[in-house]
Design a protein around this motif. Structure first.
Motif, mmCIF file in Angstrom:
data_model
loop_
_atom_site.group_PDB
_atom_site.id
_atom_site.type_symbol
_atom_site.label_atom_id
_atom_site.label_comp_id
_atom_site.label_asym_id
_atom_site.label_seq_id
_atom_site.Cartn_x
_atom_site.Cartn_y
_atom_site.Cartn_z
ATOM 1 N N LEU A 241 0.845 -1.236 -0.022
ATOM 2 C CA LEU A 241 0.100 0.121 0.007
ATOM 3 C C LEU A 241 0.808 1.184 0.095
ATOM 4 C CD1 LEU A 241 -1.555 -2.427 2.066
ATOM 5 C CD2 LEU A 241 -3.241 -0.557 2.210
ATOM 6 N N PRO A 242 1.554 1.637 -1.155
ATOM 7 C CA PRO A 242 2.381 2.933 -1.119
ATOM 8 C C PRO A 242 1.669 4.130 -1.237
ATOM 9 C CG PRO A 242 2.138 1.894 -3.409
ATOM 10 C CD PRO A 242 1.451 0.942 -2.407
ATOM 11 N N THR A 243 2.044 5.191 -0.498
ATOM 12 C CA THR A 243 0.976 6.295 -0.260
ATOM 13 C C THR A 243 2.229 7.512 -0.379
ATOM 14 O OG1 THR A 243 1.476 6.384 1.843
ATOM 15 C CG2 THR A 243 -0.426 5.216 1.213
ATOM 16 N N LYS A 244 1.556 8.737 -0.138
ATOM 17 C CA LYS A 244 2.423 10.107 -0.223
ATOM 18 C C LYS A 244 2.065 10.649 1.089
ATOM 19 C CE LYS A 244 2.478 12.263 -3.790
ATOM 20 N NZ LYS A 244 2.391 13.117 -5.233
ATOM 21 N N SER A 245 3.069 11.204 1.846
ATOM 22 C CA SER A 245 2.727 12.204 2.982
ATOM 23 C C SER A 245 2.842 13.475 2.521
ATOM 24 C CB SER A 245 3.834 11.662 4.048
ATOM 25 O OG SER A 245 5.070 12.503 3.656
#
Length: 320
Positions: A241-245
């Motif tokens: 589950l890659p994401t961006k902060s």
């Protein structure tokens, strides 16, 4: 005479300069401006501790963009060598609690990184830990921090196997939320992450899985980035589950289900997650893993990441 007050927007230079050498002030100001623009911080969440009108300490709140209440304390700086530092911390804390009451906050976090680095520059580690303990913060988790940066010339996946053609990836759009919650629940079985194990035992596997999933949903991502990996017999191998902060891309959450551990699938999943973020234009990726999770740490190193810090995560349950 000590006073504590929120800053005005035009006081960013003053706020950035408190307890900070000149050569670091611009990086702090740039970070604050970026967080204000993204909605993760606000001037009225930035407080200055003054002695007779001169700033001698500061603290700020941080949250995920779009949220109306603080999640964490940021930029905690006090006159650490002052004999009255402990009392000043109490004064500052009481002012923070007032804002917490106004915004309905019942828990606050704080992260302490070593070595000290931008944008917080958390030197005086011993003194910080003492103040956190005195204010009721408890250590929740200790992690190793890893990063991959394409500009460093590090070749991603240099030591990783070629993609396994037998693995089928299906996105959140294809399988739905329940399939991910089930995989996360099963993946947290016998986890080496002490905080996840603790929360699973206290709240139950489903509640803990939902908290992880919803927490990641608060960040920036595309539904097609989140994938479950399936074996040819349709059994779920794991998830990524890659994401961006607000400031960098991150692996978010990765896991291999117990029946498939020890077979190199973590490399396949990590390869997939990094590739997804790189294809989305990201050149800088960070990830954390529990200090006890040596297999995951080795996987990050195989993928071209390098360890740049260790992090202690603290949390306070507020009695409002």
């Amino acid at each position: 005479m000590y006073t504590i007050r929120p800053i005005f927007p035009h006081e960013l230079d003053m706020f950035s300069a408190i307890s900070t050498p000149v050569h670091r002030q611009s990086s702090i100001r740039a970070y604050l401006e970026q967080m204000f623009e993204k909605g993760a911080m606000r001037p009225d969440w930035c407080f200055v501790l003054e002695k007779e009108g001169t700033g001698i300490g500061r603290v700020a709140f941080w949250t995920l963009p779009g949220k109306a209440s603080p999640l964490d304390i940021f930029l905690l700086d006090l006159p650490w060598d002052d004999a009255h530092c402990s009392q000043l911390a109490d004064l500052l804390w009481q002012r923070l609690l007032l804002t917490c009451r106004e915004t309905g906050v019942t828990q606050l976090g704080y992260v302490l990184d070593s070595p000290a680095a931008a944008p917080q520059w958390q030197e005086n580690r011993k003194e910080r830990k003492h103040i956190l303990s005195k204010l009721g913060f408890e250590l929740q988790r200790e992690t190793s921090r890893f990063e991959w940066n394409s500009e460093n010339g590090i070749a991603p996946f240099a030591l990783m196997p070629a993609p396994d053609a037998g693995i089928v990836y299906r996105s959140l759009t294809e399988v739905g939320e329940d399939a991910f919650l089930d995989a996360i629940m099963r993946g947290s079985t016998s986890t080496l992450d002490r905080l996840i194990a603790k929360e699973r035992a206290e709240h139950g596997p489903l509640a803990q899985a939902r908290e992880i999933f919803q927490g990641l949903q608060s960040m920036s991502y595309e539904p097609d980035w989140w994938e479950l990996a399936y074996a040819p017999d349709e059994r779920v191998i794991g998830f990524i589950l890659p994401t961006k902060s607000p400031t960098f891309a991150t692996i978010g959450y990765i896991g291999v289900l117990p029946d498939f551990r020890g077979r190199g699938y973590v490399d396949q999943l990590l390869n997939r997650g990094v590739s997804t973020l790189v294809q989305a234009g990201e050149k800088f990726i960070r990830a954390d893993t529990d200090l006890c999770n040596h297999p995951m740490a080795k996987a990050f190193l195989r993928a071209g990441f390098h360890q740049f810090a260790e992090r202690s995560e603290y949390r306070s349950s507020l009695l409002l």
